[in-house]
Write a protein that holds these residues in place. Sequence first.
Motif, PDB file in Angstrom:
ATOM      1  N   ALA A 117       0.799  -1.115  -0.056  1.00  0.00           N
ATOM      2  CA  ALA A 117      -0.203  -0.009  -0.213  1.00  0.00           C
ATOM      3  C   ALA A 117       0.878   1.196  -0.021  1.00  0.00           C
ATOM      4  CB  ALA A 117      -0.855   0.130   1.135  1.00  0.00           C
ATOM      5  N   LYS A 118       1.758   1.254   0.656  1.00  0.00           N
ATOM      6  CA  LYS A 118       2.766   2.212   0.820  1.00  0.00           C
ATOM      7  C   LYS A 118       3.461   2.620  -0.598  1.00  0.00           C
ATOM      8  CE  LYS A 118       3.771   2.218   5.692  1.00  0.00           C
ATOM      9  NZ  LYS A 118       4.757   2.041   6.923  1.00  0.00           N
ATOM     10  N   LYS A 119       3.852   1.393  -1.213  1.00  0.00           N
ATOM     11  CA  LYS A 119       4.716   1.509  -2.371  1.00  0.00           C
ATOM     12  C   LYS A 119       3.380   2.205  -3.554  1.00  0.00           C
ATOM     13  CE  LYS A 119       8.056  -1.817  -2.058  1.00  0.00           C
ATOM     14  NZ  LYS A 119       8.571  -3.251  -2.569  1.00  0.00           N
ATOM     15  N   THR A 120       2.048   1.834  -3.294  1.00  0.00           N
ATOM     16  CA  THR A 120       1.146   2.111  -4.309  1.00  0.00           C
ATOM     17  C   THR A 120       1.106   3.783  -4.047  1.00  0.00           C
ATOM     18  OG1 THR A 120      -0.348   0.103  -3.991  1.00  0.00           O
ATOM     19  CG2 THR A 120      -1.305   2.174  -4.739  1.00  0.00           C
ATOM     20  N   ARG A 121       0.991   4.328  -3.133  1.00  0.00           N
ATOM     21  CA  ARG A 121       0.910   5.753  -2.912  1.00  0.00           C
ATOM     22  C   ARG A 121       2.087   6.319  -3.289  1.00  0.00           C
ATOM     23  NH1 ARG A 121       2.771   8.919   1.148  1.00  0.00           N
ATOM     24  NH2 ARG A 121       3.314   7.290   2.336  1.00  0.00           N
ATOM     25  N   ALA A 122       3.411   5.919  -3.073  1.00  0.00           N
ATOM     26  CA  ALA A 122       4.350   6.605  -3.742  1.00  0.00           C
ATOM     27  C   ALA A 122       4.515   6.794  -5.060  1.00  0.00           C
ATOM     28  CB  ALA A 122       5.655   5.944  -2.949  1.00  0.00           C
ATOM     29  N   ALA A 123       4.031   5.627  -5.779  1.00  0.00           N
ATOM     30  CA  ALA A 123       4.233   5.406  -7.123  1.00  0.00           C
ATOM     31  C   ALA A 123       3.154   6.194  -7.752  1.00  0.00           C
ATOM     32  CB  ALA A 123       3.916   3.951  -7.775  1.00  0.00           C
ATOM     33  N   PHE A 124       1.842   6.572  -7.189  1.00  0.00           N
ATOM     34  CA  PHE A 124       0.943   7.326  -7.795  1.00  0.00           C
ATOM     35  C   PHE A 124       1.384   8.805  -7.488  1.00  0.00           C
ATOM     36  CE2 PHE A 124      -2.638   4.041  -6.909  1.00  0.00           C
ATOM     37  CZ  PHE A 124      -2.546   3.606  -8.180  1.00  0.00           C
ATOM     38  N   GLU A 125       2.038   9.026  -6.327  1.00  0.00           N
ATOM     39  CA  GLU A 125       2.439  10.382  -6.091  1.00  0.00           C
ATOM     40  C   GLU A 125       3.586  10.802  -7.099  1.00  0.00           C
ATOM     41  OE1 GLU A 125       1.166  11.150  -1.275  1.00  0.00           O
ATOM     42  OE2 GLU A 125       3.230  10.338  -1.850  1.00  0.00           O
ATOM     43  N   LYS A 126       4.267  10.010  -7.459  1.00  0.00           N
ATOM     44  CA  LYS A 126       5.514  10.389  -8.146  1.00  0.00           C
ATOM     45  C   LYS A 126       4.967  10.384  -9.955  1.00  0.00           C
ATOM     46  CE  LYS A 126      10.014   8.650  -9.344  1.00  0.00           C
ATOM     47  NZ  LYS A 126      11.237   7.804  -9.427  1.00  0.00           N
ATOM     48  N   SER A 127       3.916   9.582  -9.992  1.00  0.00           N
ATOM     49  CA  SER A 127       3.349   9.942 -11.413  1.00  0.00           C
ATOM     50  C   SER A 127       2.763  11.032 -11.646  1.00  0.00           C
ATOM     51  CB  SER A 127       2.253   8.694 -11.477  1.00  0.00           C
ATOM     52  OG  SER A 127       1.659   9.004 -12.745  1.00  0.00           O
ATOM     53  N   VAL A 128       2.119  11.539 -10.566  1.00  0.00           N
ATOM     54  CA  VAL A 128       1.541  12.989 -10.789  1.00  0.00           C
ATOM     55  C   VAL A 128       2.755  14.211 -10.781  1.00  0.00           C
ATOM     56  CG1 VAL A 128       0.233  14.743  -9.053  1.00  0.00           C
ATOM     57  CG2 VAL A 128      -0.684  12.345  -9.596  1.00  0.00           C
ATOM     58  N   ALA A 129       3.676  13.840  -9.835  1.00  0.00           N
ATOM     59  CA  ALA A 129       4.841  14.865  -9.900  1.00  0.00           C
ATOM     60  C   ALA A 129       5.728  14.906 -11.394  1.00  0.00           C
ATOM     61  CB  ALA A 129       5.838  14.311  -8.778  1.00  0.00           C
ATOM     62  N   LEU A 130       5.452  13.713 -11.971  1.00  0.00           N
ATOM     63  CA  LEU A 130       6.131  13.709 -13.154  1.00  0.00           C
ATOM     64  C   LEU A 130       5.443  14.561 -14.289  1.00  0.00           C
ATOM     65  CD1 LEU A 130       7.857  10.216 -13.058  1.00  0.00           C
ATOM     66  CD2 LEU A 130       9.056  12.176 -13.262  1.00  0.00           C
ATOM     67  N   ASP A 131       4.153  14.061 -14.205  1.00  0.00           N
ATOM     68  CA  ASP A 131       3.036  14.804 -15.178  1.00  0.00           C
ATOM     69  C   ASP A 131       1.876  15.220 -14.393  1.00  0.00           C
ATOM     70  OD1 ASP A 131       1.569  15.395 -17.117  1.00  0.00           O
ATOM     71  OD2 ASP A 131       1.563  13.641 -18.037  1.00  0.00           O
ATOM     72  N   ALA A 132       1.947  16.628 -14.298  1.00  0.00           N
ATOM     73  CA  ALA A 132       0.781  17.439 -13.381  1.00  0.00           C
ATOM     74  C   ALA A 132      -0.381  17.133 -14.184  1.00  0.00           C
ATOM     75  CB  ALA A 132       1.056  18.726 -13.172  1.00  0.00           C
ATOM     76  N   THR A 133      -0.457  16.818 -15.368  1.00  0.00           N
ATOM     77  CA  THR A 133      -1.798  16.771 -16.140  1.00  0.00           C
ATOM     78  C   THR A 133      -2.327  15.548 -16.339  1.00  0.00           C
ATOM     79  OG1 THR A 133      -0.608  16.601 -18.465  1.00  0.00           O
ATOM     80  CG2 THR A 133      -1.040  18.942 -17.452  1.00  0.00           C
ATOM     81  N   ASN A 134      -1.621  14.388 -15.965  1.00  0.00           N
ATOM     82  CA  ASN A 134      -2.049  13.219 -15.832  1.00  0.00           C
ATOM     83  C   ASN A 134      -3.256  12.922 -14.807  1.00  0.00           C
ATOM     84  OD1 ASN A 134      -2.497  10.462 -15.961  1.00  0.00           O
ATOM     85  ND2 ASN A 134       0.176  10.068 -15.855  1.00  0.00           N
TER      86      ASN A 134
END
Length: 325
Positions: A117-134
Amino acid sequence: MPFLRTLSLFLICLISLPAVAEASTSLDSVHQLLVNGQADAAIRMLRASLSSTPAGAEEHNLLCRIHFAEEHWDAAVSECERATALNPKNSLYQLWVGRAYGEKAEHSSWLSAIGFAKKTRAAFEKSVALDATNVEARSDLSEYYIEAPGLLGGGTDKAAAQANIVEKLEPATAYWIRARIAEHSNRNGEAEQQYRKAIEAEQNSSRRLFDLASFYRRVNRLDDLEATIQKSAKANTNNDSTLFDSASLLLRVGRNFPLAIALLNRYIEHGQRSEDAPLFRAQYVLGQVLEKTGAAAAAKKAYQTARANASDFGPASTALKRLGA
């Protein structure tokens, strides 16, 4: 830059263009195989590609998504991790590894689930950080914030902040996030209003109508669910994957199996194919509905079609064993 060096770089780029175009076309073909339900063929093509070019981040990402569709969570996690290791700055790859971690968490012991679960959150947050329009990444991250406890980084306030950002990009999704927040807090009247605002924002789209129908399942308003599914099907002029999702919802609540069969056949025969609903999964759900109606022979045929194209899709094999095939 000296002329000869400039010319050399130009020639290198020119020579590499056909290879790049060929690789892109090949991966497009793999994706088309997946949406058409031909998982086995897609996997063979990707493995052949990786045997000649091991460091293929896109190939590993596509393998992850095929394993995800086949519900092989360990394999999905492994392939998505390879993709993100090869290209850690790709928002899409981070989104998919987050999804794989999320499913792994759902299918693990509680102790292991915490880590995933912690890895899930970290990956989603990184995805958003890499592309704010995703918007997909922000939507998945919002769902995590809504469902996860505070100990694991959840919080409806965080989801609300995402909705405020998404409103500028895709208003209907912002309404959906707010609906989920209200529903999570048992404010069902407010939730329904937000779902209806999402429908209005997307001009009565079949997908947003389906979201409302799903809400009706969770609050046990099954007559409203069925009526909304019928509206969604009528609005779905593209025959997209909402037909599959609607049929799956009817199966889940045990309502109107003839309509579920009709929706699945529409998708299988005329559908705008989508990775959200590869054809082998549509054939499997069709088999489930047919089996519920007592049409064992037709159900068996549907399961066999699913397994023939996705031999590693366990649910189809399990269903065939149940029918003595």
